[in-house]
Scaffold this active site. Structure first.
Site, PDB file in Angstrom:
ATOM      1  N   PHE A 149       0.809  -1.220   0.000  1.00 47.64           N
ATOM      2  CA  PHE A 149       0.000   0.000   0.000  1.00 47.64           C
ATOM      3  C   PHE A 149       0.837   1.263   0.000  1.00 47.64           C
ATOM      4  O   PHE A 149       0.368   2.326  -0.418  1.00 47.64           O
ATOM      5  CB  PHE A 149      -0.938   0.020   1.219  1.00 47.64           C
ATOM      6  CG  PHE A 149      -0.242   0.264   2.538  1.00 47.64           C
ATOM      7  CD1 PHE A 149       0.106   1.540   2.941  1.00 47.64           C
ATOM      8  CD2 PHE A 149       0.059  -0.789   3.393  1.00 47.64           C
ATOM      9  CE1 PHE A 149       0.746   1.768   4.156  1.00 47.64           C
ATOM     10  CE2 PHE A 149       0.697  -0.582   4.605  1.00 47.64           C
ATOM     11  CZ  PHE A 149       1.049   0.710   4.988  1.00 47.64           C
ATOM     12  N   LYS A 173      -1.380  -7.833  -8.594  1.00 44.62           N
ATOM     13  CA  LYS A 173      -2.312  -7.815  -7.472  1.00 44.62           C
ATOM     14  C   LYS A 173      -1.850  -6.695  -6.534  1.00 44.62           C
ATOM     15  O   LYS A 173      -1.004  -6.886  -5.691  1.00 44.62           O
ATOM     16  CB  LYS A 173      -2.320  -9.162  -6.752  1.00 44.62           C
ATOM     17  CG  LYS A 173      -3.634  -9.497  -6.005  1.00 44.62           C
ATOM     18  CD  LYS A 173      -4.054  -8.504  -4.933  1.00 44.62           C
ATOM     19  CE  LYS A 173      -3.195  -8.600  -3.693  1.00 44.62           C
ATOM     20  NZ  LYS A 173      -3.682  -7.603  -2.619  1.00 44.62           N
ATOM     21  N   GLU A 176      -5.197  -3.753  -1.690  1.00 46.49           N
ATOM     22  CA  GLU A 176      -6.620  -3.411  -1.716  1.00 46.49           C
ATOM     23  C   GLU A 176      -6.914  -2.139  -0.930  1.00 46.49           C
ATOM     24  O   GLU A 176      -8.035  -1.621  -0.969  1.00 46.49           O
ATOM     25  CB  GLU A 176      -7.457  -4.573  -1.174  1.00 46.49           C
ATOM     26  CG  GLU A 176      -7.277  -4.893   0.298  1.00 46.49           C
ATOM     27  CD  GLU A 176      -6.073  -5.785   0.584  1.00 46.49           C
ATOM     28  OE1 GLU A 176      -6.024  -6.357   1.697  1.00 46.49           O
ATOM     29  OE2 GLU A 176      -5.183  -5.903  -0.282  1.00 46.49           O
ATOM     30  N   SER A 226       5.935  -6.758   4.049  1.00 44.90           N
ATOM     31  CA  SER A 226       6.542  -7.031   5.343  1.00 44.90           C
ATOM     32  C   SER A 226       7.313  -8.350   5.311  1.00 44.90           C
ATOM     33  O   SER A 226       7.069  -9.217   4.460  1.00 44.90           O
ATOM     34  CB  SER A 226       5.459  -7.105   6.426  1.00 44.90           C
ATOM     35  OG  SER A 226       4.642  -8.250   6.230  1.00 44.90           O
ATOM     36  N   CYS A 281       9.815   1.325   3.322  1.00 43.68           N
ATOM     37  CA  CYS A 281      10.787   0.348   3.804  1.00 43.68           C
ATOM     38  C   CYS A 281      12.205   0.890   3.794  1.00 43.68           C
ATOM     39  O   CYS A 281      13.106   0.274   4.358  1.00 43.68           O
ATOM     40  CB  CYS A 281      10.716  -0.936   2.968  1.00 43.68           C
ATOM     41  SG  CYS A 281      11.267  -0.724   1.263  1.00 43.68           S
ATOM     42  N   GLU A 382       9.689  -3.404  12.947  1.00 42.75           N
ATOM     43  CA  GLU A 382       9.495  -2.398  11.908  1.00 42.75           C
ATOM     44  C   GLU A 382       8.179  -1.686  12.209  1.00 42.75           C
ATOM     45  O   GLU A 382       7.098  -2.244  12.036  1.00 42.75           O
ATOM     46  CB  GLU A 382       9.443  -3.036  10.522  1.00 42.75           C
ATOM     47  CG  GLU A 382       9.303  -2.003   9.414  1.00 42.75           C
ATOM     48  CD  GLU A 382       9.159  -2.617   8.026  1.00 42.75           C
ATOM     49  OE1 GLU A 382       9.593  -1.989   7.049  1.00 42.75           O
ATOM     50  OE2 GLU A 382       8.601  -3.737   7.924  1.00 42.75           O
TER      51      GLU A 382
END
Length: 499
Positions: A149, A173, A176, A226, A281, A382
């Protein structure tokens, strides 16, 4: 309410599963959009469209591919404001950050435009008597990308332009949580002339992900997200015989030596830790202060952090926007509220921040935690939010040992005026990307992006040369042709006989 459907076979395809996910405006907390969540059957439809398109796209000329990509690059450039607006509306990042995201994605489209040189093979002649050996690279077939995201346009553009330039077809993909940018990217690719089925977008949750990981017609999977999910993607896809590059999480450190320009280091720490609300990240989330500079450095960071204006991403005055969801905001806040009990000095506590007129937004202020221990939750995990932790060491060696003890190895940076110290650091630190007086060392498009240790699962980094190798497979051809003078009797090729 706006509805985001799938893009399959060159057209919008309405969701048929009956399942929908909410998409919120992070600045207001209001649900503005619903996104279709695909069933396994809908994923199969997208893969089938990609497989059918590969029959011709896989053998298309490099000239055809690059011609489309050049047109695509022009369309993306012309529509960058529209793409950025969608990112801000669904992710929440400020407009300047969203524009920067589009610009970084365009770098990889530009790399893909030059794929003709990247796909050149090798030839060795006369390795034996009239024997030549050549090496070529060919596409894999249908490949998939599962993206996060936090960069809903950039990370997809790190994947599919290079994949299709290499002759593959692609099923994306996206997250969402902010799906609209991916659909616009696909629509613009079609407008540029990309044949139907070469790029498909299927929205969904774990059902869609698992369907892609298990699908027998998907040859490779790219992932960014992640570490726990990256490990799952790698394990599951590899067990199904797929090539995998799965980029995981990070805890990026910035080592500040006593000779560093502390003003420059503080500026860098603030921009790298709090930019894009820390939801990246490559954010610097841990500063390691060496020697006696810690107090002065923390004071300079605090002074700068307190001036950051937080507000809606579409407000030109805003320098940091909200977090993606309320649940994520609460999770980030929990690390701050629990820090003092684990021994940290809470220099700045942003957990109570609100924005007037947008009280229901997913707001959190900037937090700065000093004298954090390596066994605290705020250091080990994180956080993926605007929380910067500061650790203290007495020596350079202690600082490097601290960094190398982390299970993550994505990116790191050193701030110093000493070239010898910087050279040692870049060789000794265990991370895939290193900055020297550069806080966020994201490589340009023609170098590859990726970390070490728990920040990467798989052998290939993303984009650059590694990306080309990931999306192609090598073939070696050994050839021996008889000399024309040895042609059968009665066949005249115009060559003299040897006898």
């Amino acid at each position: 309410m706006k509805t985001v459907n799938h893009w399959i076979g060159g057209k919008t395809v309405e969701g048929a599963s009956g399942n929908w996910g909410p998409v919120t405006d992070p600045a207001t907390g209001a649900v503005t959009t619903q996104v279709a969540l695909a069933s396994a059957e809908e994923v199969d439809s997208a893969v089938a469209a990609a497989k059918a398109a590969y029959a011709t796209w896989g053998t298309s000329s490099l000239a055809q591919r690059t011609g489309i990509l050049f047109r695509y690059r022009a369309l993306l450039d012309a529509r960058r404001e529209d793409i950025a607006a969608l990112i801000t509306a669904e992710h929440g990042k400020v407009h300047s950050d969203a524009l920067g995201e589009v610009a970084r994605g365009l770098e990889i489209v530009e790399l893909a435009c030059g794929i003709t040189t990247q796909l050149k093979g090798e030839l060795s002649t006369q390795v034996s008597n009239r024997v030549d050996v050549s090496s070529i690279r060919q596409p894999l077939g249908v490949v998939a990308g599962i993206t996060p995201f936090n960069f809903p346009a950039m990370v997809p553009m790190w994947m599919f332009p290079l994949a299709v330039a290499c002759g593959n077809t692609f099923v994306l993909k996206p997250s969402e949580k902010d799906p609209s940018a991916a659909n616009l990217l696909a629509e613009l690719a079609a407008e540029a002339g990309l044949p139907d089925g070469v790029l498909n977008v299927v929205h969904g949750d774990k059902v869609a992900v698992d369907a892609l990981l298990a699908h027998p017609d998907v040859a490779a999977v790219s992932f960014v997200g992640s570490t726990p999910i990256a490990r799952y993607i790698h394990t599951t896809a590899a067990a199904n015989g797929k090539r995998v590059q799965a980029l995981g999480g990070a805890k990026n450190h910035m080592l500040v030596l006593p000779d560093a320009d502390l003003d420059a280091a503080a500026d860098a720490a603030v921009s790298a830790a709090y930019g894009s609300a820390g939801e990246r990240c490559m954010a610097i989330s841990a500063v390691v202060a060496v020697g006696a500079i810690g107090d002065e450095l923390v004071a300079k960071i605090r002074e700068r952090a307190e001036k950051i204006k937080i507000g809606p991403g579409n407000d030109p005055a805003s320098e940091m926007g909200p977090l993606i969801t309320r649940a994520h905001r609460d999770k980030v806040a929990g690390y701050v509220t629990g820090a003092a009990a684990q021994g940290a000095d809470v220099v700045l506590d942003g957990t109570g921040h609100t924005v007037e007129g947008f009280e229901e937004g997913h707001w959190i202020g900037l937090s700065l935690l000093d004298k954090v221990s390596t066994d605290s939750d705020a250091y080990r995990d994180e956080i993926f939010g605007p929380v910067l932790v500061v650790l203290r060491t007495e020596t350079y060696e202690e600082g490097v040992d601290l960094i190398n003890a982390s299970p993550f190895g994505n990116g790191t940076a050193i701030f110093t005026r000493d070239g010898g110290a910087a050279r040692r650091f870049q060789l000794e630190v265990e991370a895939g990307m290193v900055g020297v007086n550069v806080p966020i060392p994201v490589p340009v498009g023609y170098h590859s992006f990726g970390g070490w240790k728990d920040s990467l699962f798989g052998d290939h980094h993303i984009y650059g040369n590694d990306g080309v190798h990931f999306y192609t497979r090598g073939k070696v051809v050994t050839t021996r042709w008889p000399d024309p003078s040895e042609a059968p009797t009665g066949v005249d090729l115009g060559f003299p006989r040897n006898h």
